[in-house]
Design a protein around this motif. Structure first.
Motif, short mmCIF file in Angstrom:
data_model
loop_
_atom_site.label_atom_id
_atom_site.label_comp_id
_atom_site.label_asym_id
_atom_site.label_seq_id
_atom_site.Cartn_x
_atom_site.Cartn_y
_atom_site.Cartn_z
N GLN A 9 0.81 -1.22 0.00
CA GLN A 9 0.00 0.00 0.00
C GLN A 9 0.84 1.27 0.00
O GLN A 9 0.41 2.32 0.46
CB GLN A 9 -0.98 0.02 1.17
CG GLN A 9 -1.93 -1.17 1.24
CD GLN A 9 -2.80 -1.32 0.00
OE1 GLN A 9 -2.66 -2.28 -0.75
NE2 GLN A 9 -3.68 -0.37 -0.22
N LEU A 10 2.05 1.17 -0.54
CA LEU A 10 2.91 2.35 -0.68
C LEU A 10 2.57 3.04 -1.99
O LEU A 10 2.77 2.49 -3.07
CB LEU A 10 4.38 1.95 -0.67
CG LEU A 10 5.38 3.08 -0.93
CD1 LEU A 10 5.34 4.09 0.23
CD2 LEU A 10 6.79 2.53 -1.11
N LEU A 11 2.03 4.25 -1.92
CA LEU A 11 1.66 5.00 -3.11
C LEU A 11 2.73 6.04 -3.36
O LEU A 11 2.80 7.07 -2.68
CB LEU A 11 0.29 5.65 -2.93
CG LEU A 11 -0.50 5.97 -4.21
CD1 LEU A 11 -1.93 6.33 -3.86
CD2 LEU A 11 0.15 7.06 -5.02
N ASP A 12 3.57 5.77 -4.34
CA ASP A 12 4.69 6.63 -4.70
C ASP A 12 4.50 7.07 -6.15
O ASP A 12 4.46 6.24 -7.05
CB ASP A 12 6.01 5.88 -4.51
CG ASP A 12 7.22 6.76 -4.76
OD1 ASP A 12 7.40 7.20 -5.90
OD2 ASP A 12 8.00 6.97 -3.82
N ILE A 13 4.36 8.37 -6.37
CA ILE A 13 4.05 8.87 -7.71
C ILE A 13 5.12 8.48 -8.72
O ILE A 13 4.80 8.00 -9.82
CB ILE A 13 3.87 10.40 -7.66
CG1 ILE A 13 2.65 10.76 -6.83
CG2 ILE A 13 3.74 10.98 -9.07
CD1 ILE A 13 2.54 12.22 -6.48
N SER A 14 6.38 8.66 -8.38
CA SER A 14 7.45 8.35 -9.34
C SER A 14 7.48 6.86 -9.67
O SER A 14 7.71 6.47 -10.83
CB SER A 14 8.81 8.80 -8.79
OG SER A 14 9.12 8.11 -7.59
N LEU A 15 7.22 6.00 -8.68
CA LEU A 15 7.19 4.56 -8.95
C LEU A 15 6.02 4.20 -9.86
O LEU A 15 6.16 3.35 -10.76
CB LEU A 15 7.08 3.78 -7.63
CG LEU A 15 8.26 3.87 -6.67
CD1 LEU A 15 8.02 2.98 -5.45
CD2 LEU A 15 9.57 3.49 -7.35
N GLN A 16 4.88 4.84 -9.66
CA GLN A 16 3.73 4.53 -10.51
C GLN A 16 3.97 4.99 -11.94
O GLN A 16 3.56 4.30 -12.90
CB GLN A 16 2.46 5.16 -9.93
CG GLN A 16 2.05 4.51 -8.61
CD GLN A 16 0.63 4.80 -8.20
OE1 GLN A 16 -0.02 5.71 -8.73
NE2 GLN A 16 0.12 4.04 -7.24
N LEU A 17 4.64 6.10 -12.12
CA LEU A 17 4.98 6.53 -13.48
C LEU A 17 5.96 5.55 -14.13
O LEU A 17 5.88 5.29 -15.33
CB LEU A 17 5.54 7.95 -13.46
CG LEU A 17 4.54 9.04 -13.08
CD1 LEU A 17 5.24 10.39 -12.94
CD2 LEU A 17 3.42 9.14 -14.10
N GLN A 18 6.87 5.00 -13.34
CA GLN A 18 7.75 3.95 -13.86
C GLN A 18 6.95 2.73 -14.30
O GLN A 18 7.26 2.10 -15.32
CB GLN A 18 8.77 3.54 -12.80
CG GLN A 18 9.84 4.54 -12.50
CD GLN A 18 10.74 4.10 -11.35
OE1 GLN A 18 10.58 3.01 -10.78
NE2 GLN A 18 11.70 4.94 -10.99
N ASP A 19 5.91 2.40 -13.54
CA ASP A 19 5.08 1.25 -13.89
C ASP A 19 4.36 1.47 -15.22
O ASP A 19 4.19 0.53 -16.00
CB ASP A 19 4.07 0.97 -12.78
CG ASP A 19 4.72 0.52 -11.48
OD1 ASP A 19 5.88 0.07 -11.51
OD2 ASP A 19 4.05 0.60 -10.43
N TRP A 20 3.92 2.68 -15.47
CA TRP A 20 3.31 2.98 -16.77
C TRP A 20 4.31 2.76 -17.90
O TRP A 20 3.97 2.17 -18.94
CB TRP A 20 2.79 4.42 -16.80
CG TRP A 20 1.42 4.57 -16.23
CD1 TRP A 20 1.07 5.05 -15.00
CD2 TRP A 20 0.19 4.22 -16.87
NE1 TRP A 20 -0.30 5.02 -14.84
CE2 TRP A 20 -0.87 4.54 -15.98
CE3 TRP A 20 -0.13 3.69 -18.13
CZ2 TRP A 20 -2.21 4.32 -16.29
CZ3 TRP A 20 -1.46 3.48 -18.45
CH2 TRP A 20 -2.48 3.79 -17.55
N GLU A 21 5.53 3.21 -17.72
CA GLU A 21 6.54 3.01 -18.75
C GLU A 21 6.82 1.52 -18.96
O GLU A 21 6.97 1.05 -20.10
CB GLU A 21 7.83 3.75 -18.38
CG GLU A 21 7.70 5.26 -18.35
CD GLU A 21 7.42 5.87 -19.72
OE1 GLU A 21 7.73 5.23 -20.74
OE2 GLU A 21 6.86 6.99 -19.76
#
Length: 311
Positions: A96-108
């Motif tokens: 449940q760690l919501l990290d914006i930069s990590l989520q953008l990495q996941d999109w890539e």
């Protein structure tokens, strides 16, 4: 683990793809119908366009994204629906760690994976994001030119404006909890804060209609309705709407006129800055209406028309 599924229009399989040092869980929908025609008007033999779908604040793929993917796949589009790291069936610690930069990495990473799929036309890849994910797809499309079409649904575009919707006292409490989480939680632990609450409660969303959030959770589904409190320190600084002018591919902004979580005013202003924007304002819809019932039908009809024209 979610089982595989199939209908007369598609078959769905469970997969995992790499994002940095962890794995993202995903569904891949493969249409049984012929692919959409290519932009030249001829049949793209065995080559399908693709859409990648990601959810919003603390959301996972089981919370309604299957319905959108099913509609897109019926058009003859391969769909990849994924969970961010630290959520759902994806890897990553702490949970449940919501990290914006990590989520953008996941999109890539999701775009990398989708581009590698057999029978996917790498020149016709689109992305669909809802709520917080609706902001992410603006950020991603502004940077990644592999993206050829975008659907940004009830998008989070302004952290400054969204933060104000929770009220001053809850916002201050969230800030204190965020500092405690960041400073005193161990590597594999978090201090949780609720995603949804009643007006005045300390939660990331607490408008009167936020209770509709629970309609997205399947019956008897074990869902964690919280995220790491440290996220509260960053939400007000994330403004993906600022990047709208840099999105040069076609983008559809689906804006809910009664949105109490992602205020429609700033979103409409940002949407007008995108060079190839299609703006749909659903004046009577709230933030969580667009996922279900007749509101879903209205929106997905518009989405399908957009995809036929642009993907």
């Amino acid at each position: 683990m979610t089982t595989e599924a199939s209908t007369s229009a598609f078959r769905r399989e469970n997969v995992k793809f790499a994002s940095q040092n962890d794995l993202c869980a995903a569904w891949v929908y493969r249409p049984t119908a012929s692919p959409l025609a290519s932009r030249s008007g001829t049949s793209a033999s065995k080559q399908y366009p693709a859409m990648i779908l990601g959810h919003g604040l603390g959301g996972i793929k089981e919370m309604g994204l299957d319905r959108f993917a099913s509609r897109f796949t019926e058009l003859g589009i391969v769909c990849v629906v994924f969970d961010y790291r630290h959520f759902g069936e994806s890897g990553g610690q702490p949970r449940q760690l919501l990290d914006i930069s990590l989520q953008l990495q996941d999109w890539e990473a999701a775009i990398d994976y989708t581009s590698s799929l057999e029978n996917v036309d790498k020149e016709r890849i689109g992305i669909f994001g809802s709520s917080f994910g609706g902001g992410h797809v603006i950020s991603v499309a502004a940077k990644d030119k592999r993206v050829k079409a975008v659907i940004s649904q009830c998008p989070f575009t302004s952290g400054f404006h969204s933060a104000q919707t929770v009220g001053l006292l809850p916002l201050l409490r969230l800030g204190v909890l965020g500092l405690r989480d960041m400073l005193f939680s161990s590597k594999d632990q978090i201090l949780p804060v609720p995603l949804a609450g009643n007006p005045g409660e300390t939660a990331l969303m607490n408008a009167p209609d936020v209770i509709k959030f629970r309609r997205l959770i399947p019956a008897n589904f074990d869902y964690a309705d919280y995220v790491a409190a440290r996220f509260a320190l960053h939400i007000g600084l994330y403004n993906p709407g600022w990047k709208s002018a840099s999105v040069h591919c076609p983008i559809l902004f689906a804006v809910c006129g009664k949105d109490s979580v992602a205020p429609p005013g700033p979103t409409l202003s940002y949407a007008k800055q995108a060079p190839k924007a299609t703006i749909k304002l659903y004046e009577q819809m709230g933030h969580f209406d667009i996922y279900v019932d007749e509101h879903f039908d209205i929106a997905t009809k518009d989405y399908n028309e957009f995809l036929r024209a642009n993907l």
